[in-house]
Scaffold this motif. Structure first.
Motif, mmCIF file in Angstrom:
data_model
loop_
_atom_site.group_PDB
_atom_site.id
_atom_site.type_symbol
_atom_site.label_atom_id
_atom_site.label_comp_id
_atom_site.label_asym_id
_atom_site.label_seq_id
_atom_site.Cartn_x
_atom_site.Cartn_y
_atom_site.Cartn_z
ATOM 1 N N ASN A 1 11.655 14.817 -24.149
ATOM 2 C CA ASN A 1 10.206 14.949 -24.273
ATOM 3 C C ASN A 1 9.513 14.316 -23.078
ATOM 4 O OD1 ASN A 1 10.260 16.306 -26.728
ATOM 5 N ND2 ASN A 1 10.366 14.409 -27.896
ATOM 6 N N LEU A 2 8.530 15.021 -22.535
ATOM 7 C CA LEU A 2 7.810 14.583 -21.350
ATOM 8 C C LEU A 2 6.314 14.562 -21.624
ATOM 9 C CD1 LEU A 2 9.707 16.856 -18.795
ATOM 10 C CD2 LEU A 2 10.181 14.442 -19.277
ATOM 11 N N ASP A 3 5.565 14.066 -20.660
ATOM 12 C CA ASP A 3 4.106 14.101 -20.741
ATOM 13 C C ASP A 3 3.671 15.545 -20.506
ATOM 14 O OD1 ASP A 3 1.373 14.013 -20.344
ATOM 15 O OD2 ASP A 3 1.418 12.171 -19.168
ATOM 16 N N PRO A 4 3.120 16.213 -21.524
ATOM 17 C CA PRO A 4 2.772 17.625 -21.351
ATOM 18 C C PRO A 4 1.634 17.863 -20.371
ATOM 19 C CG PRO A 4 1.992 16.828 -23.465
ATOM 20 C CD PRO A 4 2.838 15.732 -22.891
ATOM 21 N N ASP A 5 0.881 16.832 -20.053
ATOM 22 C CA ASP A 5 -0.164 16.997 -19.038
ATOM 23 C C ASP A 5 0.436 17.102 -17.640
ATOM 24 O OD1 ASP A 5 -2.272 16.947 -20.864
ATOM 25 O OD2 ASP A 5 -2.368 14.754 -20.824
ATOM 26 N N LYS A 6 1.557 16.415 -17.420
ATOM 27 C CA LYS A 6 2.205 16.443 -16.108
ATOM 28 C C LYS A 6 3.282 17.516 -16.022
ATOM 29 C CE LYS A 6 1.530 11.504 -15.152
ATOM 30 N NZ LYS A 6 2.215 10.198 -14.884
ATOM 31 N N TYR A 7 4.044 17.679 -17.109
ATOM 32 C CA TYR A 7 5.163 18.623 -17.111
ATOM 33 C C TYR A 7 5.081 19.505 -18.360
ATOM 34 C CZ TYR A 7 6.878 15.335 -13.641
ATOM 35 O OH TYR A 7 6.998 14.529 -12.533
ATOM 36 N N PRO A 8 4.100 20.390 -18.409
ATOM 37 C CA PRO A 8 3.950 21.245 -19.595
ATOM 38 C C PRO A 8 5.036 22.312 -19.657
ATOM 39 C CG PRO A 8 2.416 21.927 -17.888
ATOM 40 C CD PRO A 8 3.083 20.681 -17.372
ATOM 41 N N VAL A 9 5.284 22.785 -20.862
ATOM 42 C CA VAL A 9 6.128 23.963 -21.064
ATOM 43 C C VAL A 9 5.368 24.909 -21.990
ATOM 44 C CG1 VAL A 9 8.324 22.762 -20.740
ATOM 45 C CG2 VAL A 9 7.349 22.930 -23.033
ATOM 46 N N VAL A 10 5.616 26.195 -21.823
ATOM 47 C CA VAL A 10 5.117 27.175 -22.773
ATOM 48 C C VAL A 10 6.272 27.552 -23.693
ATOM 49 C CG1 VAL A 10 4.025 29.420 -23.092
ATOM 50 C CG2 VAL A 10 3.401 28.007 -21.127
ATOM 51 N N ASN A 11 7.287 28.203 -23.110
ATOM 52 C CA ASN A 11 8.516 28.506 -23.836
ATOM 53 C C ASN A 11 9.698 27.942 -23.061
ATOM 54 O OD1 ASN A 11 7.460 30.411 -25.995
ATOM 55 N ND2 ASN A 11 6.739 31.436 -24.150
ATOM 56 N N CYS A 12 10.587 27.237 -23.743
ATOM 57 C CA CYS A 12 11.828 26.760 -23.129
ATOM 58 C C CYS A 12 12.868 27.857 -23.328
ATOM 59 C CB CYS A 12 12.266 25.452 -23.768
ATOM 60 S SG CYS A 12 11.116 24.098 -23.488
ATOM 61 N N HIS A 13 13.040 28.688 -22.304
ATOM 62 C CA HIS A 13 13.817 29.897 -22.518
ATOM 63 C C HIS A 13 15.320 29.682 -22.438
ATOM 64 C CE1 HIS A 13 10.378 32.965 -22.028
ATOM 65 N NE2 HIS A 13 10.905 33.090 -23.220
ATOM 66 N N GLU A 14 15.804 29.046 -21.382
ATOM 67 C CA GLU A 14 17.252 28.909 -21.257
ATOM 68 C C GLU A 14 17.615 27.640 -20.506
ATOM 69 O OE1 GLU A 14 18.760 33.442 -21.837
ATOM 70 O OE2 GLU A 14 18.997 32.595 -19.839
ATOM 71 N N MET A 15 18.885 27.219 -20.666
ATOM 72 C CA MET A 15 19.364 25.995 -20.028
ATOM 73 C C MET A 15 20.817 26.178 -19.611
ATOM 74 S SD MET A 15 19.600 22.119 -21.618
ATOM 75 C CE MET A 15 17.870 21.697 -21.438
ATOM 76 N N VAL A 16 21.174 25.595 -18.461
ATOM 77 C CA VAL A 16 22.558 25.562 -17.999
ATOM 78 C C VAL A 16 22.872 24.140 -17.550
ATOM 79 C CG1 VAL A 16 22.622 27.984 -17.279
ATOM 80 C CG2 VAL A 16 21.875 26.235 -15.643
ATOM 81 N N MET A 17 24.158 23.820 -17.440
ATOM 82 C CA MET A 17 24.602 22.509 -16.963
ATOM 83 C C MET A 17 25.350 22.693 -15.653
ATOM 84 S SD MET A 17 26.909 19.592 -18.916
ATOM 85 C CE MET A 17 28.466 20.485 -18.786
ATOM 86 N N ASP A 18 24.985 21.915 -14.634
ATOM 87 C CA ASP A 18 25.666 22.044 -13.347
ATOM 88 C C ASP A 18 26.892 21.146 -13.299
ATOM 89 O OD1 ASP A 18 24.782 19.455 -12.800
ATOM 90 O OD2 ASP A 18 23.396 20.040 -11.205
ATOM 91 N N ARG A 19 27.603 21.176 -12.184
ATOM 92 C CA ARG A 19 28.873 20.450 -12.081
ATOM 93 C C ARG A 19 28.677 18.934 -12.106
ATOM 94 N NH1 ARG A 19 29.909 21.644 -5.615
ATOM 95 N NH2 ARG A 19 30.307 23.772 -6.332
ATOM 96 N N LYS A 20 27.433 18.463 -11.866
ATOM 97 C CA LYS A 20 27.124 17.035 -11.947
ATOM 98 C C LYS A 20 26.739 16.614 -13.357
ATOM 99 C CE LYS A 20 25.446 16.695 -7.170
ATOM 100 N NZ LYS A 20 24.255 16.363 -6.311
ATOM 101 N N GLY A 21 26.720 17.561 -14.273
ATOM 102 C CA GLY A 21 26.338 17.248 -15.642
ATOM 103 C C GLY A 21 24.842 17.214 -15.858
#
Length: 346
Positions: free
Chosen positions: A49-69
């Motif tokens: 969870n973040l400050d929605p004023d600074k880092y808003p989201v509308v829809n969180c569509h997809e997520m991946v994990m890179d080799r650094k985790g």
């Protein structure tokens, strides 16, 4: 005056609380165990969870994990199409391409570096670095002559084959899957709309399935058919994995298991019902073994029975990402602009 002061104070505190923790409903369920069999989970209500004023989201569509985790989230908020977290939920970076319909996210490791394929429902399919620099972009099939002018082009997802071929799902458009070589040359399309085994109703997602050391195949979502359909790498139909009641999004392979977000279930009158999502997990034999947030999987005479939401924890699960400890990060569409939900395996 005192009443007015108390009202202003309470309103300010409520606003601060919403800024710090926008999804209060998860706290009520944080001690609840979701899932079945060996795949059970607890909710982490504060992860990401973040400050929605600074880092808003509308829809969180997809997520991946890179080799650094690191956990890389795609949103359709033009201020920050990409949010990059560590696994503790701390924000590490953010950037944007200014896409207001960003929808699909795939990661490809090319040895020298990892890259992202980002799909925007407006018709763009873009390859970027993990820092957001555009590397290449696919030409529209209408512009290239692959589609006739009357055909709709609303891509939703990509997958990368073992030889570097790119597959694009036109899930909200003409219901085809398009295959390109690693240099961007069009090879073929397969699928299309209809009720046939090799046809689709919302060809939403795609993944390469190489579990068990078998010959790699394509798992393609037919969300309206409540199913995944398996094809060869050259687009020949093999089989259907029917998931009655579950409007599944893209297939996600982790280890020997297959995971998917369920955007809707047939919760009422066997119709697609809003706010009825859950997560489904299949084993190496493509048998459903757990439905976090949903009813327990049941087979009768080898036939999977109807699956629907049981616990109203999720609204519309659009994607899942699995970390090295087999925790699940759930991305949601149309869920009140909330951040991803982490399910910690127990």
């Amino acid at each position: 005056m005192n009443s007015r002061r108390r009202f202003i104070q309470n309103t300010s505190l409520a606003g601060l609380a919403m800024t710090i923790q926008p999804n209060f409903s998860l706290f009520a369920a944080q001690d609840q165990i979701l899932g079945h069999g060996d795949f059970k989970y607890k909710i982490d209500p504060s992860w990401g969870n973040l400050d929605p004023d600074k880092y808003p989201v509308v829809n969180c569509h997809e997520m991946v994990m890179d080799r650094k985790g690191r956990m890389i989230l795609l949103t359709d908020e033009v201020k920050n199409n990409v949010l990059i977290y560590d696994q503790g939920g701390k924000l590490l970076d953010s950037w944007t391409l200014g896409l207001d319909r960003a929808h699909g996210l795939s990661l490809v490791d090319e040895g020298d570096a990892e890259y992202l394929w980002i799909v925007d429902n407006g018709g763009r399919v873009v390859k970027t670095t993990l820092g957001g620099q555009v590397v290449s972009e696919v030409v529209s099939p209408i512009q290239e002559g692959v589609y006739e002018e009357k055909m709709r082009w609303v891509p939703t997802e990509t997958a990368i084959g073992p030889n570097g071929d790119l597959y694009i799902a036109d899930g909200y458009g003409s219901q085809y899957f398009l295959q390109y070589d690693k240099n961007g040359k069009f090879i073929r399309k397969f699928g299309g709309p209809g009720q046939g085994d090799a046809q689709f109703s919302t060809a939403h997602g795609i993944a390469v399935d190489a579990r068990g050391g078998k010959e790699p195949t394509l798992l393609c979502t037919s969300r309206g058919h409540n199913s995944f359909k398996r094809f060869t790498l050259d687009g020949q139909y093999i089989e259907t994995i029917f998931l009655p009641g579950a409007f599944v999004c893209r297939p996600v392979i982790h280890g020997t298991n297959l995971y998917a977000g369920v955007c809707w279930s047939r919760l009422k009158y066997l119709e697609q019902t809003d706010n009825s999502g859950f997560v489904t997990i299949l084993d190496q034999n493509n048998q459903v073994v757990s439905n976090p947030g949903g009813t327990a999987p049941e087979y009768r005479d080898g036939q999977l029975q109807l699956m629907v939401q049981k616990e109203p924890v999720f609204k519309h699960c659009h994607d899942v990402c699995i970390d090295q400890d087999e925790n699940i990060y759930v991305c949601q569409w149309n869920a009140g602009k909330t951040y991803p939900i982490k399910l910690t395996r127990v």
